[in-house]
Design a protein around this motif. Structure first.
Motif, PDB file in Angstrom:
ATOM      1  N   PRO A  65      78.843  39.837  43.794  1.00 26.30           N
ATOM      2  CA  PRO A  65      78.991  40.782  42.679  1.00 26.30           C
ATOM      3  C   PRO A  65      80.399  41.361  42.628  1.00 26.30           C
ATOM      4  N   LEU A  66      80.909  41.533  41.418  1.00 23.67           N
ATOM      5  CA  LEU A  66      82.290  41.971  41.241  1.00 23.67           C
ATOM      6  C   LEU A  66      82.602  43.247  42.003  1.00 23.67           C
ATOM      7  N   ASP A  67      81.705  44.239  41.928  1.00 22.61           N
ATOM      8  CA  ASP A  67      81.979  45.512  42.599  1.00 22.61           C
ATOM      9  C   ASP A  67      81.984  45.356  44.118  1.00 22.61           C
ATOM     10  N   VAL A  68      81.120  44.461  44.626  1.00 24.68           N
ATOM     11  CA  VAL A  68      81.077  44.224  46.068  1.00 24.68           C
ATOM     12  C   VAL A  68      82.376  43.559  46.528  1.00 24.68           C
ATOM     13  N   TRP A  69      82.870  42.585  45.750  1.00 24.95           N
ATOM     14  CA  TRP A  69      84.110  41.890  46.103  1.00 24.95           C
ATOM     15  C   TRP A  69      85.301  42.846  46.082  1.00 24.95           C
ATOM     16  N   GLU A  70      85.389  43.666  45.062  1.00 26.71           N
ATOM     17  CA  GLU A  70      86.503  44.610  44.964  1.00 26.71           C
ATOM     18  C   GLU A  70      86.463  45.620  46.100  1.00 26.71           C
ATOM     19  N   ARG A  71      85.275  46.058  46.455  1.00 28.96           N
ATOM     20  CA  ARG A  71      85.157  47.007  47.567  1.00 28.96           C
ATOM     21  C   ARG A  71      85.589  46.347  48.878  1.00 28.96           C
ATOM     22  N   LEU A  72      85.219  45.088  49.068  1.00 26.55           N
ATOM     23  CA  LEU A  72      85.621  44.365  50.273  1.00 26.55           C
ATOM     24  C   LEU A  72      87.142  44.270  50.356  1.00 26.55           C
ATOM     25  N   LEU A  73      87.797  43.940  49.248  1.00 31.19           N
ATOM     26  CA  LEU A  73      89.256  43.832  49.249  1.00 31.19           C
ATOM     27  C   LEU A  73      89.909  45.189  49.523  1.00 31.19           C
ATOM     28  N   ASP A  74      89.328  46.242  48.991  1.00 31.89           N
ATOM     29  CA  ASP A  74      89.877  47.581  49.220  1.00 31.89           C
ATOM     30  C   ASP A  74      89.733  47.999  50.684  1.00 31.89           C
ATOM     31  N   GLU A  75      88.628  47.628  51.296  1.00 33.80           N
ATOM     32  CA  GLU A  75      88.353  48.059  52.668  1.00 33.80           C
ATOM     33  C   GLU A  75      88.998  47.164  53.714  1.00 33.80           C
ATOM     34  N   GLN A  76      89.365  45.934  53.325  1.00 37.10           N
ATOM     35  CA  GLN A  76      89.911  44.969  54.286  1.00 37.10           C
ATOM     36  C   GLN A  76      91.259  44.440  53.772  1.00 37.10           C
TER      37      GLN A  76
END
Length: 288
Positions: free
Chosen positions: A153-164
């Motif tokens: 999911p788009l929001d999950v991917w963006e959150r992953l990039l922000d956190e890592q």
């Protein structure tokens, strides 16, 4: 050019799998139904599977980032067979596609049915098919060879990039490599000869497959019909067939059944493509 004429020449066309043809839109259901099929929970795989098949181009991550990526991918893994349409132009977009194995073709089509394959996605490639209108897909995605992928999911991917941050940096590097290879192809589509387009496509695919451990000493397999290779290089199937036959006669390449390619003279192929292989590799293949 009629179908009879397309089947003449080398004969390898008729030995390959059937040419691509778009599925009727009605048979695929509504855009939301197709997206739901992609994300259907019953197709999910165990999270630990992602750790085992994380593509080579992503294995350079440090332990914490690797674990975070693997866990995210593992929650959203799907499998689809060859010839399935994953998404049509204009469909809704709710996910980023991370390819773990197999091949995707990403394309655009004219109203008369002619199409251009914009890119061939291999293991480790990431695609957000959205356009400036984030709710609509800008491209058609077709499965060329059986695939395993994560529809994150788009929001999950963006959150992953922000956190890592390390994952974001590697993702950005891969996007730059993708842009570099698309620029090379666009140059040849606009200004190059037929031979240079085909030569470049073979060199690019060889390098990309080698980077993920999918090339062998005796060559590499391309799960494309000659029509599909033509769609990738902007040429007819007959033109593809004749050019490959000419290169084979000159012992630059060998082509076996089902498009198993052996590059026998890389220097000669690179001269036709007008590229320096070492320089090209550094631009289109992220450094290990």
């Amino acid at each position: 050019m009629d179908n009879h004429e397309n089947s003449r020449g080398w004969g390898c066309i008729s030995r390959l799998v059937a040419d691509w043809a778009p599925w009727p839109r009605d048979s695929l259901g509504s855009p939301s139904q197709r997206e739901d099929m992609v994300l259907a929970p019953e197709h999910s795989k165990d999270e630990t599977l992602a750790r085992d098949i994380l593509p080579p181009t992503w294995q350079r991550l440090e332990a914490a980032s690797s674990a975070a990526l693997s866990d995210t991918l593992g929650r959203h893994i799907r499998e689809r067979p060859a010839a399935e349409t994953l998404k049509l132009e204009g469909d809704g977009v709710r996910s980023v596609f991370f390819l773990l194995s197999g091949w995707f073709a990403v394309s655009k089509s004219m109203e008369d049915g002619h199409r251009q394959i914009l890119d061939l996605m291999l293991a480790g490639d990431v695609l957000n098919p959205g356009s400036a209108d984030a709710s609509a897909s800008a491209v058609h995605i077709e499965v060329l060879a059986d695939v395993a992928f994560s529809a994150v999911p788009l929001d999950v991917w963006e959150r992953l990039l922000d956190e890592q941050p390390q994952i974001r940096r590697l993702h950005d590097t891969n996007m730059k490599a993708s842009m570099a290879r698309m620029a090379e192809r666009m140059l040849r589509l606009g200004k190059g000869s037929a031979a240079s387009r085909i030569a470049y496509a073979l060199i690019e695919l060889c390098m990309r497959l080698d980077a993920i451990g999918a090339a062998e000493e005796d060559g590499f397999h391309v799960p494309l019909t000659q029509q599909q290779l033509g769609d990738f290089t902007g040429l007819s199937a007959v033109h593809i067939c004749r050019t490959l036959r000419r290169m084979s006669r000159k012992e630059i390449i060998s082509v076996e059944e089902h498009m198993h390619i052996l590059i026998r003279d890389m220097d000669a192929l690179a001269e036709i493509a007008e590229v320096d292989p070492d320089s090209l590799r550094s631009q289109i293949i992220p450094a290990a």
